[in-house]
Scaffold this active site. Structure first.
Site, PDB file in Angstrom:
ATOM      1  N   LYS A   1     -37.921 -15.680 -22.927  1.00  0.00           N
ATOM      2  CA  LYS A   1     -36.325 -15.520 -22.404  1.00  0.00           C
ATOM      3  C   LYS A   1     -36.210 -15.382 -21.039  1.00  0.00           C
ATOM      4  O   LYS A   1     -37.056 -14.600 -20.315  1.00  0.00           O
ATOM      5  CB  LYS A   1     -35.723 -14.312 -23.023  1.00  0.00           C
ATOM      6  CG  LYS A   1     -33.945 -14.024 -23.149  1.00  0.00           C
ATOM      7  CD  LYS A   1     -33.795 -13.314 -24.104  1.00  0.00           C
ATOM      8  CE  LYS A   1     -31.944 -13.253 -24.078  1.00  0.00           C
ATOM      9  NZ  LYS A   1     -31.456 -12.859 -22.991  1.00  0.00           N
TER      10      LYS A   1
ATOM     11  N   SER B   1     -37.168 -10.393 -21.380  1.00  0.00           N
ATOM     12  CA  SER B   1     -37.004  -9.402 -22.578  1.00  0.00           C
ATOM     13  C   SER B   1     -38.509  -9.133 -22.793  1.00  0.00           C
ATOM     14  O   SER B   1     -39.468 -10.004 -22.596  1.00  0.00           O
ATOM     15  CB  SER B   1     -36.451 -10.451 -23.607  1.00  0.00           C
ATOM     16  OG  SER B   1     -36.649  -9.513 -24.757  1.00  0.00           O
ATOM     17  N   SER B   2     -38.516  -7.812 -23.123  1.00  0.00           N
ATOM     18  CA  SER B   2     -39.667  -7.385 -23.702  1.00  0.00           C
ATOM     19  C   SER B   2     -40.033  -7.614 -25.055  1.00  0.00           C
ATOM     20  O   SER B   2     -41.216  -7.465 -25.613  1.00  0.00           O
ATOM     21  CB  SER B   2     -39.791  -5.889 -23.484  1.00  0.00           C
ATOM     22  OG  SER B   2     -38.596  -5.393 -24.448  1.00  0.00           O
TER      23      SER B   2
ATOM     24  N   THR C   1     -20.121  19.820  11.394  1.00  0.00           N
ATOM     25  CA  THR C   1     -20.525  20.582  12.590  1.00  0.00           C
ATOM     26  C   THR C   1     -21.817  20.878  12.301  1.00  0.00           C
ATOM     27  O   THR C   1     -22.560  20.881  13.447  1.00  0.00           O
ATOM     28  CB  THR C   1     -19.813  22.055  12.288  1.00  0.00           C
ATOM     29  OG1 THR C   1     -18.215  21.677  12.692  1.00  0.00           O
ATOM     30  CG2 THR C   1     -20.204  23.016  13.129  1.00  0.00           C
TER      31      THR C   1
ATOM     32  N   HIS D   1     -29.297  23.719  27.121  1.00  0.00           N
ATOM     33  CA  HIS D   1     -28.686  24.565  26.054  1.00  0.00           C
ATOM     34  C   HIS D   1     -27.928  23.508  25.147  1.00  0.00           C
ATOM     35  O   HIS D   1     -27.118  22.346  25.600  1.00  0.00           O
ATOM     36  CB  HIS D   1     -27.707  25.402  27.041  1.00  0.00           C
ATOM     37  CG  HIS D   1     -27.141  26.392  25.819  1.00  0.00           C
ATOM     38  ND1 HIS D   1     -26.062  26.293  24.885  1.00  0.00           N
ATOM     39  CD2 HIS D   1     -27.557  27.943  25.602  1.00  0.00           C
ATOM     40  CE1 HIS D   1     -25.974  27.354  24.062  1.00  0.00           C
ATOM     41  NE2 HIS D   1     -26.650  28.335  24.666  1.00  0.00           N
ATOM     42  N   PRO D   2     -28.075  23.760  24.085  1.00  0.00           N
ATOM     43  CA  PRO D   2     -27.465  22.852  22.831  1.00  0.00           C
ATOM     44  C   PRO D   2     -25.899  22.548  22.963  1.00  0.00           C
ATOM     45  O   PRO D   2     -25.425  21.546  22.958  1.00  0.00           O
ATOM     46  CB  PRO D   2     -27.909  23.055  21.451  1.00  0.00           C
ATOM     47  CG  PRO D   2     -28.334  24.579  21.872  1.00  0.00           C
ATOM     48  CD  PRO D   2     -28.771  24.698  23.342  1.00  0.00           C
TER      49      PRO D   2
ATOM     50  N   HIS E   1      -8.537 -20.131 -18.479  1.00  0.00           N
ATOM     51  CA  HIS E   1      -8.502 -19.352 -19.772  1.00  0.00           C
ATOM     52  C   HIS E   1      -9.884 -19.426 -20.735  1.00  0.00           C
ATOM     53  O   HIS E   1      -9.698 -19.180 -22.037  1.00  0.00           O
ATOM     54  CB  HIS E   1      -7.288 -19.622 -20.775  1.00  0.00           C
ATOM     55  CG  HIS E   1      -5.982 -19.553 -20.100  1.00  0.00           C
ATOM     56  ND1 HIS E   1      -5.168 -18.646 -19.745  1.00  0.00           N
ATOM     57  CD2 HIS E   1      -5.252 -20.610 -19.345  1.00  0.00           C
ATOM     58  CE1 HIS E   1      -4.124 -18.823 -18.918  1.00  0.00           C
ATOM     59  NE2 HIS E   1      -4.087 -20.087 -18.898  1.00  0.00           N
TER      60      HIS E   1
ATOM     61  N   SER F   1     -16.652  18.471  20.830  1.00  0.00           N
ATOM     62  CA  SER F   1     -16.473  19.230  19.835  1.00  0.00           C
ATOM     63  C   SER F   1     -16.939  18.628  18.425  1.00  0.00           C
ATOM     64  O   SER F   1     -16.976  17.421  18.556  1.00  0.00           O
ATOM     65  CB  SER F   1     -15.037  19.672  19.356  1.00  0.00           C
ATOM     66  OG  SER F   1     -14.764  20.160  18.126  1.00  0.00           O
ATOM     67  N   SER F   2     -17.444  19.151  17.439  1.00  0.00           N
ATOM     68  CA  SER F   2     -17.924  18.503  16.296  1.00  0.00           C
ATOM     69  C   SER F   2     -16.788  17.744  15.815  1.00  0.00           C
ATOM     70  O   SER F   2     -16.876  16.797  14.990  1.00  0.00           O
ATOM     71  CB  SER F   2     -18.407  19.607  15.181  1.00  0.00           C
ATOM     72  OG  SER F   2     -19.612  20.455  15.424  1.00  0.00           O
ATOM     73  N   ASN F   3     -15.530  18.303  15.974  1.00  0.00           N
ATOM     74  CA  ASN F   3     -14.405  17.545  15.429  1.00  0.00           C
ATOM     75  C   ASN F   3     -14.082  16.274  15.927  1.00  0.00           C
ATOM     76  O   ASN F   3     -13.138  15.565  15.359  1.00  0.00           O
ATOM     77  CB  ASN F   3     -13.020  18.546  15.612  1.00  0.00           C
ATOM     78  CG  ASN F   3     -13.323  19.810  14.861  1.00  0.00           C
ATOM     79  OD1 ASN F   3     -14.203  19.733  14.268  1.00  0.00           O
ATOM     80  ND2 ASN F   3     -12.202  20.961  15.016  1.00  0.00           N
TER      81      ASN F   3
ATOM     82  N   GLU G   1     -26.406 -10.234 -12.177  1.00  0.00           N
ATOM     83  CA  GLU G   1     -26.327  -8.860 -12.612  1.00  0.00           C
ATOM     84  C   GLU G   1     -26.427  -7.783 -11.671  1.00  0.00           C
ATOM     85  O   GLU G   1     -25.776  -7.044 -11.463  1.00  0.00           O
ATOM     86  CB  GLU G   1     -27.239  -8.705 -13.756  1.00  0.00           C
ATOM     87  CG  GLU G   1     -26.861  -9.533 -14.997  1.00  0.00           C
ATOM     88  CD  GLU G   1     -28.096  -9.490 -16.017  1.00  0.00           C
ATOM     89  OE1 GLU G   1     -29.087  -8.789 -15.794  1.00  0.00           O
ATOM     90  OE2 GLU G   1     -28.034 -10.238 -17.121  1.00  0.00           O
TER      91      GLU G   1
END
Length: 483
Positions: free
Chosen positions: A330, A324-325, A102, A134-135, A193, A144-146, A337
């Site tokens: 690497k 890698s740091s 609403t 008028h809004p 597997h 309706s908002s619904n 990922e």
């Protein structure tokens, strides 16, 4: 007296101070104060959908003779600007608000009314003045908002799926199908597997991936179908259509179709469309399935690219950033990922969407009261899947290569090459040979040659990796491109 830079606006509960620059009114300002929770508004796609919806409603109301043409024109113009994203900053209501949406509906009504009044030369905050828009009476006429908030949900979801997700998936499918065709002469060892199995063409592997995405496109199209159908507009408060013209719902759907190119259809049963959100649960289930399919492809690629010295290394995954740091040189499969993490989020969003429709939580009697969180989660899933599909193509697949030398070496070493000999020498003998070859660190070819179990030409024919991938090709058994 209002503070400097503020104006006084009124709603049914009394006066509120609103910033002079703001296009919203008292109802929106109350909601801003009531819900400082996520500190972010509803998705922009929903705001734009409200613009489309309010423009369509005004057009239908003037066509039905219920709205003054002069007012209808400025309302349509203002709503169209909202649909175009020109006034997003004037929609501050938190996503965790009233469950019917609403506050967001009134936010839209107030912004559009004030914009319309500016266009009439009356100005912001003119509600109640003679001749002013008028809004509630004008922008929200017959609504309706619904029924408007869930209709905006449908519009936003349909536009996002059709405009972003399906094109992203089609692009991903095209790239995978292209690589399936290009790599169909390269043979690699199959694995089941996590263990060595019989050979398979790289084209067949990528053809399988392409087919997964092709099916994902079909699922996205199914989700789109759920969104363009069952539109709640016209049901108003509880699905009975009170205060709306009997033709209002159908006409609005037709107008939305004309504006978007999407074939929106009014709900067959308005109480169902407003009381439950099963269509969103079903549609998001399709999104979840797409996400899971992408994890299969991404996970396979990162495993097949593992190494470079101590892994499988059948694929050469492009290096796009240091991995890698602490470990120089690497490189990690970061795009894969990213895809997997997107899937994690989408699966979590699926729980949110389902819970928001769960009886006793969201769907209660004649209305669902957890719609804002539902559409927030839904649209996030669409956006993430669309974006990651394009990133998958651009930052990984376009520069992915096959390590043909490694594929050939692993095939020759595989003990499961014995499978093609089993019909000739019997299963038990073949199993003993495989075990012996492993214990003596020999290939199947070496061991069978040493024991002179069959002529060399026959052995070479049976151990030909390519022929082992095509036993059913004559009867339609193993195309590469996967559709």
């Amino acid at each position: 007296m209002a503070d400097q830079g503020m104006r006084i606006e009124k709603d049914s509960m009394g006066q509120m101070q609103v910033p002079d620059w703001a296009l919203w009114g008292a109802s929106t300002q109350r909601a801003v104060g009531n819900f400082p929770i996520a500190l972010r508004g509803v998705p922009a796609e929903v705001i734009h959908a409200f613009g489309l919806l309010k423009a369509a409603c005004a057009k239908v109301n003037v066509d039905l003779g219920k709205l003054d043409p002069k007012i209808a024109k400025v309302v349509i113009d203002a709503a169209t600007e909202v649909a175009q994203g020109k006034h997003d900053k004037h929609f501050p209501v938190d996503v965790y608000q009233t469950g019917s949406g609403t506050s967001s509906n009134m936010n839209g009504n107030e912004v559009i009314a004030n914009l319309a009044n500016v266009k009439l030369g009356i100005g912001i905050g003119a509600k109640g003045q003679k001749g002013a828009v008028h809004p509630n009476d004008h922008v929200n006429m017959g609504q309706s908002s619904n029924d408007t908030f869930p209709t905006a949900m449908h519009i936003a979801a349909a536009v996002a799926i059709s405009g972003r997700l399906i094109p992203g998936l089609r692009r991903l499918h095209a790239q995978l199908a292209k690589q399936a065709k290009e790599w169909d002469t390269i043979i690699k060892i199959g694995r089941t597997h996590l263990m060595d199995a019989t050979p398979i063409r790289v084209g067949q592997v990528f053809g399988g991936y392409a087919r997964q995405v092709e099916l994902g496109i079909m699922r996205a199209e199914g989700a789109l179908c759920s969104m363009v159908s069952n539109m709640p507009i016209g049901g108003t408060a509880v699905g009975t259509g009170i205060n709306a013209h009997p033709e209002f719902g159908k006409r609005v759907c037709d107008e939305l179709a004309a504006r978007t190119g999407l074939k929106f259809v009014e709900a067959e049963n308005h109480p169902e469309a407003q009381a439950a959100k099963n269509s969103f649960v079903s549609a998001h289930g399709q999104l979840k399935t797409i996400a899971i399919a992408l994890t299969k492809i991404a996970n396979d690629i990162r495993w097949l690219g593992s190494g470079p010295r101590c892994g499988i290394f059948e694929l050469l995954v492009p290096a796009i950033q240091p991995g890698s740091s602490i470990m120089p040189g690497k490189v990690n499969p970061v795009i894969c990922e990213s895809v997997v993490q997107v899937a994690c989020r989408v699966m979590g969003n699926d729980v949110t969407v389902s819970a928001a429709d769960f009886g006793g939580i969201g769907s209660i009697f004649e209305l669902n009261v957890a719609m804002p969180v539902m559409i927030d989660a839904f649209l996030e899933s669409v956006s993430l899947l669309a974006n990651v599909s394009n990133v998958f193509v651009d930052n990984l697949l376009l520069n992915l290569q096959v390590n043909k030398q490694q594929c050939e070496a692993l095939i020759e070493q595989s003990l499961m090459m014995i499978t093609s000999l089993a019909p000739e020498i019997g299963y038990d003998t073949a199993a003993k040979l495989a075990k012996q070859a492993f214990e003596e660190n020999k290939t199947i070819r070496q061991l069978v040659t040493e024991q002179k179990l069959m002529p060399m030409d026959k052995l070479s024919s049976l151990l030909d990796p390519d022929s082992m991938t095509r036993p059913g090709e004559g009867s339609g058994g193993g195309g590469a491109a996967g559709g």
